[in-house]
Motif scaffolding. Structure first.
Motif, mmCIF file in Angstrom:
data_model
loop_
_atom_site.group_PDB
_atom_site.id
_atom_site.type_symbol
_atom_site.label_atom_id
_atom_site.label_comp_id
_atom_site.label_asym_id
_atom_site.label_seq_id
_atom_site.Cartn_x
_atom_site.Cartn_y
_atom_site.Cartn_z
ATOM 1 N N SER A 511 0.842 -1.192 0.000
ATOM 2 C CA SER A 511 0.000 0.000 0.000
ATOM 3 C C SER A 511 0.874 1.237 0.000
ATOM 4 C CB SER A 511 -0.947 0.025 1.207
ATOM 5 O OG SER A 511 -0.218 0.141 2.411
ATOM 6 N N LEU A 512 0.310 2.332 -0.492
ATOM 7 C CA LEU A 512 1.052 3.590 -0.628
ATOM 8 C C LEU A 512 0.253 4.694 0.043
ATOM 9 C CD1 LEU A 512 3.310 5.356 -1.860
ATOM 10 C CD2 LEU A 512 1.986 5.412 -3.973
ATOM 11 N N ASP A 513 0.838 5.344 1.035
ATOM 12 C CA ASP A 513 0.180 6.410 1.784
ATOM 13 C C ASP A 513 0.874 7.739 1.520
ATOM 14 O OD1 ASP A 513 -1.399 4.463 2.989
ATOM 15 O OD2 ASP A 513 0.035 4.175 4.622
ATOM 16 N N ILE A 514 0.085 8.786 1.321
ATOM 17 C CA ILE A 514 0.599 10.150 1.218
ATOM 18 C C ILE A 514 0.225 10.866 2.507
ATOM 19 C CG2 ILE A 514 0.675 12.257 -0.170
ATOM 20 C CD1 ILE A 514 1.519 9.686 -1.635
ATOM 21 N N ASP A 515 1.198 11.414 3.198
ATOM 22 C CA ASP A 515 0.959 12.051 4.490
ATOM 23 C C ASP A 515 0.465 13.478 4.276
ATOM 24 O OD1 ASP A 515 0.876 12.784 7.102
ATOM 25 O OD2 ASP A 515 3.043 12.869 7.417
ATOM 26 N N GLY A 516 -0.829 13.699 4.514
ATOM 27 C CA GLY A 516 -1.404 15.024 4.346
ATOM 28 C C GLY A 516 -1.521 15.407 2.888
ATOM 29 N N VAL A 517 -1.814 16.677 2.656
ATOM 30 C CA VAL A 517 -1.900 17.231 1.308
ATOM 31 C C VAL A 517 -0.874 18.352 1.221
ATOM 32 C CG1 VAL A 517 -3.376 18.305 -0.417
ATOM 33 C CG2 VAL A 517 -4.340 16.664 1.193
ATOM 34 N N PRO A 518 0.229 18.123 0.540
ATOM 35 C CA PRO A 518 1.279 19.143 0.532
ATOM 36 C C PRO A 518 0.881 20.398 -0.233
ATOM 37 C CG PRO A 518 1.808 17.361 -0.983
ATOM 38 C CD PRO A 518 0.583 16.937 -0.234
ATOM 39 N N THR A 519 1.356 21.538 0.253
ATOM 40 C CA THR A 519 1.234 22.813 -0.442
ATOM 41 C C THR A 519 2.561 23.106 -1.117
ATOM 42 O OG1 THR A 519 -0.393 23.621 1.140
ATOM 43 C CG2 THR A 519 0.798 25.281 -0.097
ATOM 44 N N VAL A 520 2.526 23.887 -2.171
ATOM 45 C CA VAL A 520 3.760 24.263 -2.850
ATOM 46 C C VAL A 520 4.756 24.795 -1.822
ATOM 47 C CG1 VAL A 520 4.807 25.805 -4.528
ATOM 48 C CG2 VAL A 520 2.589 24.773 -5.009
ATOM 49 N N GLY A 521 5.951 24.230 -1.807
ATOM 50 C CA GLY A 521 6.964 24.588 -0.814
ATOM 51 C C GLY A 521 7.115 23.553 0.272
ATOM 52 N N ASP A 522 6.139 22.631 0.387
ATOM 53 C CA ASP A 522 6.224 21.551 1.368
ATOM 54 C C ASP A 522 6.883 20.328 0.749
ATOM 55 O OD1 ASP A 522 4.843 23.150 3.105
ATOM 56 O OD2 ASP A 522 2.905 22.150 2.798
ATOM 57 N N SER A 523 7.436 19.486 1.598
ATOM 58 C CA SER A 523 7.925 18.193 1.147
ATOM 59 C C SER A 523 6.748 17.241 0.971
ATOM 60 C CB SER A 523 8.908 17.610 2.164
ATOM 61 O OG SER A 523 10.082 18.392 2.237
ATOM 62 N N ILE A 524 6.882 16.342 0.012
ATOM 63 C CA ILE A 524 5.897 15.280 -0.181
ATOM 64 C C ILE A 524 6.385 14.073 0.612
ATOM 65 C CG2 ILE A 524 4.758 13.778 -1.849
ATOM 66 C CD1 ILE A 524 5.282 15.947 -3.963
ATOM 67 N N ILE A 525 5.616 13.657 1.602
ATOM 68 C CA ILE A 525 6.020 12.572 2.488
ATOM 69 C C ILE A 525 5.146 11.358 2.198
ATOM 70 C CG2 ILE A 525 6.282 11.841 4.889
ATOM 71 C CD1 ILE A 525 6.616 14.818 5.594
ATOM 72 N N MET A 526 5.797 10.238 1.932
ATOM 73 C CA MET A 526 5.087 9.016 1.545
ATOM 74 C C MET A 526 5.534 7.852 2.418
ATOM 75 S SD MET A 526 5.701 9.444 -2.538
ATOM 76 C CE MET A 526 7.431 9.761 -2.193
ATOM 77 N N CYS A 527 4.654 6.878 2.532
ATOM 78 C CA CYS A 527 4.986 5.651 3.250
ATOM 79 C C CYS A 527 4.496 4.467 2.438
ATOM 80 C CB CYS A 527 4.358 5.650 4.638
ATOM 81 S SG CYS A 527 4.684 4.150 5.588
ATOM 82 N N VAL A 528 5.420 3.577 2.093
ATOM 83 C CA VAL A 528 5.074 2.327 1.423
ATOM 84 C C VAL A 528 5.019 1.229 2.484
ATOM 85 C CG1 VAL A 528 5.771 0.611 -0.280
ATOM 86 C CG2 VAL A 528 6.121 3.047 -0.742
ATOM 87 N N THR A 529 3.890 0.557 2.577
ATOM 88 C CA THR A 529 3.716 -0.523 3.554
ATOM 89 C C THR A 529 3.677 -1.856 2.816
ATOM 90 O OG1 THR A 529 2.477 0.933 5.033
ATOM 91 C CG2 THR A 529 2.289 -1.435 5.421
ATOM 92 N N VAL A 530 4.560 -2.765 3.221
ATOM 93 C CA VAL A 530 4.626 -4.095 2.611
ATOM 94 C C VAL A 530 4.239 -5.115 3.661
ATOM 95 C CG1 VAL A 530 6.043 -5.723 1.314
ATOM 96 C CG2 VAL A 530 6.539 -3.277 1.190
#
Length: 724
Positions: A511-530
């Motif tokens: 599964s692939l999770d995106i942490d929050g909804v990034p705004t321009v200037g924010d980092s995109i934080i993801m979590c892959v769960t196996v």
């Protein structure tokens, strides 16, 4: 509203015709418009609804003697006319014919009030009205003027009848709406001013009918058919796009918009309709699906057909009628542009309310009408009207275009992983298409979920099917377009082992999770769960890939990718965290982008691959708008609007521009500029607004800067205009 008369005379020699002249007609516009729910639609024409009596008052220069002088009205539509003898009566006669009567209480020798009623199935059009004063010796005729006749959703015998006042208030009278956009788990909403009470909008809608191919080909036949809302909706749907005719909008989905207006900059229908009329029916540049739909909704509401704008999230464009859309990925997770069909993150169309006597009462109610030019229907670029119930019940032969609309909301997605020209992985997703279908709720800014009206739950499919069960039972995040009021969310995409169902000893999930909804200037934080569901350890290779895409197109080349080897024990659940810093994506932004992120997890020993993908939008920094005295203003009164933007980035922005505009509130655009906008610094402007018509208006603010010219922030602020 009163008019002086022109006249012509037919009489026998020696007849005295001066004893009774008609000098003035009062259209009783104020009273008629209130009675017919047409207030504000026109300042120049009497506007009434079919099947409901309206009245006019005749003022004579002299005495009218009903014993020897008959009054006869004549209604003209194109080259067709009907004579209506004015009678004294307290009851209406044939409801299928034009009738005119005088109540005894309205009788006055110098001023007579006539009540006129059209058949309920009269055509929607601009009519001419004549009056004849006749005796045995002469006939004197007067060209009284014109009036507009519309559909009547308040009258039970009209095919567009809606039983509840709250329905007609929302779907006919309201000039304000919300359009939902974005992705299913990250929904944006933007207000839209339908503008039916703006000057000239009714005239533009009538002109649209007059320049249609049907009218130009056979005027009288077109006018006759305009009594039918099914016919009307089909003609108007085709006329909103300009692909076959002198229609309103030219579509454009990629490339430069320098020769017109970027579709994202429109906030209302009135400006578009005014531009189309003033350019002698040249197409307005440019539209995309929500613009086409919103303009059609305006036209329908003006003409009396209840309508609403509807958004389908993950809408399929199934050109070959297979009810399947294929998506291709590389073995490293990069999405490829190989399919002829496509999935739009969102697609916007219109639902119109009407009876369907051509199909039977079981298909009455909401009908899909889609003006975005995608596929031809009976040789022209239009779609519908198609009963929503026909889509839900899988009646794919129902007219019009049921099969295409069904695929839009319920097609299967076949995701294929390819390597060296061979398919090395395959999943079937039966849930993603039409995952959510939204419209604005009646009397509220909350969304109404229409998904169950279109879709019945599918039965379990065969092996290899993937169901998108992420966040089931939870409401997706909804935000005003381009604001920071996002809160926090987590987007999950899930997949099981590709290539059929493996046994318990070798299955695993990703599964692939995106942490929050990034705004321009924010980092995109993801979590892959196996999750290793087998009874043995595994050696996996993880490939993670990110691409930008427009809402209706396949992704561009990857802007970020990574890979690594992963060891996982039997029964273990691993969480693999990843971060994309803003420096990796800002240079690739091109506007209102959506990010496609995909992970392919390869079992090295078994040579099996699992794919999980997710799409989300990147929010823009917030623009603040405040109206002096609040968001409710009086008609014709001046009010001050304060618009500001604070630089929340960690760097100085050069060439900052803050622009404010609003149809029905401001003339033209108002700008504030700063050469440099430091972190934490504010750019602001004050504008004076004054409403020219009642209803709900939209004030739009735009912020741009030359440091990253492709990144634009927009905000939309609604203003309610009261007459008193």
């Amino acid at each position: 509203m009163a008019v002086l008369l022109s006249s012509y005379l037919i009489c026998f020699p020696g007849t005295d015709v001066d004893q009774c002249r008609l000098k003035l007609v009062n259209y009783e516009a104020h009273e008629n418009h209130i009675s017919h729910e047409t207030q504000g639609l026109s300042k120049t024409h009497l506007v009434v609804r079919r099947g409901k009596p309206f009245k006019i008052t005749l003022m004579f220069d002299g005495l009218w003697n009903p014993l020897i002088q008959s009054l006869v009205l004549e209604v003209w539509l194109g080259d067709m006319s009907e004579r209506i003898r004015v009678q004294f009566s307290d009851e209406w006669s044939d409801p299928l014919r034009w009738t005119a009567k005088i109540y005894q209480s309205d009788m006055n020798p110098q001023s007579v009030t006539i009540h006129i009623c059209s058949p309920v199935l009269s055509s929607v059009a601009l009519y001419d009205l004549l009056l004849h004063v006749e005796t045995k010796q002469y006939r004197k005729s007067y060209v009284v003027g014109k009036f507009v006749l519309l559909c009547n959703p308040w009258f039970k015998d009209d095919p567009v009848y809606m039983p509840l006042d709250v329905q007609t208030e929302e779907y006919i009278k309201s000039d304000y709406g919300l359009i939902y956009m974005g992705t299913p788990l990250n929904i944006c909403r933007r207000p839209w001013s339908f503008g039916q009470y703006e000057p000239g909008v009714l005239d533009a809608c009538l002109k649209l009918l007059q320049v249609s191919p049907q009218h130009l080909r056979d005027k009288n036949q077109d006018l006759i058919h305009r009594a039918d809302p099914v016919y009307l909706s089909r003609v108007l749907c085709a006329m909103v796009n300009c692909n076959d005719d002198l229609g309103i909008l030219l579509g454009k989905w990629q490339g430069s918009y320098k020769h017109g207006v970027n579709p994202t900059e429109w906030s209302g229908s009135a400006d578009i309709l005014h531009q189309w009329v003033s350019s002698n029916c040249s197409p307005v540049r440019y539209g995309q699906c929500w613009v086409f739909a919103a303009v059609l909704c305006t036209v329908m509401r003006v003409l009396g057909i209840p309508s609403r704008v509807v958004t389908v999230f993950n809408a399929a464009h199934d050109g070959d009628g297979s009810e399947k859309v294929e998506e291709y990925y590389t073995s490293t997770g990069e999405k490829l542009n190989l399919s002829k069909d496509s999935i739009w993150n969102f697609h916007v169309w219109v639902e119109c309310w009407m009876r369907r006597p051509d199909l039977g009462s079981g298909f009455d109610g909401w009908q899909v009408v889609d003006p975005t030019p995608q596929e031809k229907s009976a040789g022209i670029f239009c779609c519908g009207p198609c009963p929503v119930l026909a889509v839900q019940q899988h009646h794919l032969t129902a007219p019009f275009d049921a099969s295409f609309i069904y695929a839009s909301v319920d097609a299967d997605i076949i995701r294929l992983v390819v390597r060296d020209g061979l398919v090395v992985g395959r999943t079937v997703d039966t849930e993603a298409v039409g995952q959510l279908i939204y419209t604005k709720s009646m009397g509220s800014d909350k969304p109404e979920n229409l998904t169950p009206t279109y879709k019945r739950k599918k039965r379990d499919q065969s092996a290899g099917t993937v169901r998108n069960t992420a966040r089931r039972g939870q409401q997706p995040l909804i935000m005003m377009m381009n604001t920071n009021e996002l809160g926090s969310s987590c987007s999950t995409a899930q997949s099981s082992l590709m290539g059929g169902v493996a046994g318990p000893s070798q299955s695993f999930e990703v599964s692939l999770d995106i942490d929050g909804v990034p705004t321009v200037g924010d980092s995109i934080i993801m979590c892959v769960t196996v999750t290793n569901q087998s009874n043995s350890s595994r050696v996996l290779m993880e490939y993670l890939n990110a691409q930008f895409k427009e809402f209706n197109n396949s992704p561009q080349k990857s802007f970020w990718k990574t890979r690594r080897k992963v060891y996982i024990k039997a029964g273990e659940v691993l969480k693999l965290n990843h971060t994309i810093p803003p420096s990796e994506y800002e240079a690739h932004l091109a506007g209102d982008d959506i990010v496609n992120v995909a992970v392919v997890m390869k079992d090295i020993r078994a040579d099996k691959r699992v794919l999980a993908a997710q799409e989300f939008s990147i929010g823009s920094p917030q623009i603040t708008t405040e109206i002096e005295g609040g968001d409710t203003i009086k008609l014709k009164d001046e009010h001050t609007a304060q618009v500001s933007f604070i630089n929340t980035f960690l760097k100085t922005l050069s060439g900052a521009v803050l622009t404010v505009e609003g149809s029905g509130l401001l003339e033209g655009k108002h700008e504030a500029r700063m050469f440099f906008l430091k972190p934490g610094e504010k750019i602001e402007t004050q504008v004076l607004i004054m409403a020219s018509s009642p209803g709900t208006k939209v004030l739009m603010a735009t912020f741009s800067h030359s440091s990253c010219p492709n990144v634009v922030s927009r905000s939309f602020h609604t203003v309610s205009v009261m007459t008193v």
